[in-house]
Write a protein that holds these residues in place. Sequence first.
Motif, PDB file in Angstrom:
ATOM      1  N   ILE A 165      21.941  69.066 -11.128  1.00  0.00           N
ATOM      2  CA  ILE A 165      22.339  67.660 -11.184  1.00  0.00           C
ATOM      3  C   ILE A 165      23.270  67.420 -12.368  1.00  0.00           C
ATOM      4  O   ILE A 165      24.291  66.741 -12.245  1.00  0.00           O
ATOM      5  CB  ILE A 165      21.098  66.744 -11.242  1.00  0.00           C
ATOM      6  N   MET A 166      22.939  67.998 -13.515  1.00  0.00           N
ATOM      7  CA  MET A 166      23.801  67.840 -14.684  1.00  0.00           C
ATOM      8  C   MET A 166      25.170  68.463 -14.447  1.00  0.00           C
ATOM      9  O   MET A 166      26.198  67.910 -14.841  1.00  0.00           O
ATOM     10  CB  MET A 166      23.123  68.453 -15.913  1.00  0.00           C
ATOM     11  N   LEU A 167      25.199  69.593 -13.767  1.00  0.00           N
ATOM     12  CA  LEU A 167      26.460  70.250 -13.452  1.00  0.00           C
ATOM     13  C   LEU A 167      27.295  69.385 -12.514  1.00  0.00           C
ATOM     14  O   LEU A 167      28.503  69.219 -12.716  1.00  0.00           O
ATOM     15  CB  LEU A 167      26.203  71.632 -12.837  1.00  0.00           C
ATOM     16  N   LEU A 168      26.661  68.825 -11.492  1.00  0.00           N
ATOM     17  CA  LEU A 168      27.383  67.959 -10.552  1.00  0.00           C
ATOM     18  C   LEU A 168      27.927  66.718 -11.246  1.00  0.00           C
ATOM     19  O   LEU A 168      29.054  66.290 -10.968  1.00  0.00           O
ATOM     20  CB  LEU A 168      26.465  67.562  -9.393  1.00  0.00           C
ATOM     21  N   VAL A 169      27.156  66.138 -12.144  1.00  0.00           N
ATOM     22  CA  VAL A 169      27.625  64.968 -12.893  1.00  0.00           C
ATOM     23  C   VAL A 169      28.815  65.345 -13.766  1.00  0.00           C
ATOM     24  O   VAL A 169      29.810  64.618 -13.838  1.00  0.00           O
ATOM     25  CB  VAL A 169      26.474  64.368 -13.736  1.00  0.00           C
ATOM     26  N   ALA A 170      28.748  66.499 -14.419  1.00  0.00           N
ATOM     27  CA  ALA A 170      29.859  66.949 -15.266  1.00  0.00           C
ATOM     28  C   ALA A 170      31.122  67.169 -14.447  1.00  0.00           C
ATOM     29  O   ALA A 170      32.219  66.768 -14.842  1.00  0.00           O
ATOM     30  CB  ALA A 170      29.470  68.224 -16.006  1.00  0.00           C
ATOM     31  N   VAL A 171      30.969  67.785 -13.287  1.00  0.00           N
ATOM     32  CA  VAL A 171      32.133  68.014 -12.417  1.00  0.00           C
ATOM     33  C   VAL A 171      32.716  66.693 -11.949  1.00  0.00           C
ATOM     34  O   VAL A 171      33.937  66.499 -11.912  1.00  0.00           O
ATOM     35  CB  VAL A 171      31.742  68.917 -11.220  1.00  0.00           C
ATOM     36  N   ALA A 172      31.877  65.733 -11.576  1.00  0.00           N
ATOM     37  CA  ALA A 172      32.348  64.419 -11.128  1.00  0.00           C
ATOM     38  C   ALA A 172      33.096  63.697 -12.244  1.00  0.00           C
ATOM     39  O   ALA A 172      34.139  63.080 -12.013  1.00  0.00           O
ATOM     40  CB  ALA A 172      31.174  63.583 -10.636  1.00  0.00           C
ATOM     41  N   LEU A 173      32.573  63.788 -13.478  1.00  0.00           N
ATOM     42  CA  LEU A 173      33.257  63.154 -14.607  1.00  0.00           C
ATOM     43  C   LEU A 173      34.606  63.804 -14.885  1.00  0.00           C
ATOM     44  O   LEU A 173      35.590  63.116 -15.164  1.00  0.00           O
ATOM     45  CB  LEU A 173      32.371  63.215 -15.855  1.00  0.00           C
TER      46      LEU A 173
END
Length: 90
Positions: free
Chosen positions: A19-27
Amino acid sequence: MKDYTEQRGRWRGLNRACIMLLVAVALLAACGPQEVEQPPDQVTVQLKWVHQAQFAGFYAADKKGFYAEEGIDVTLNAGGVHLLPDTIIA
């Protein structure tokens, strides 16, 4: 029972990491490269002859702003009897 609890804890940690990785990619995608205003490319078109109807498309496109929309600054140079495009370009 201990093995099941241990496994469940590992999956939670893995889920959080994903989830943290997906949020970082989205940002990063949202903050991607912004388009920078660039000066238009300078282009000179050497016509084969003096201004006449066969070159109307070039003039109409310039007048309607088609070249400017594509980021091109076009200069139309007329040809003539003593002006050969091949010689001028060379």
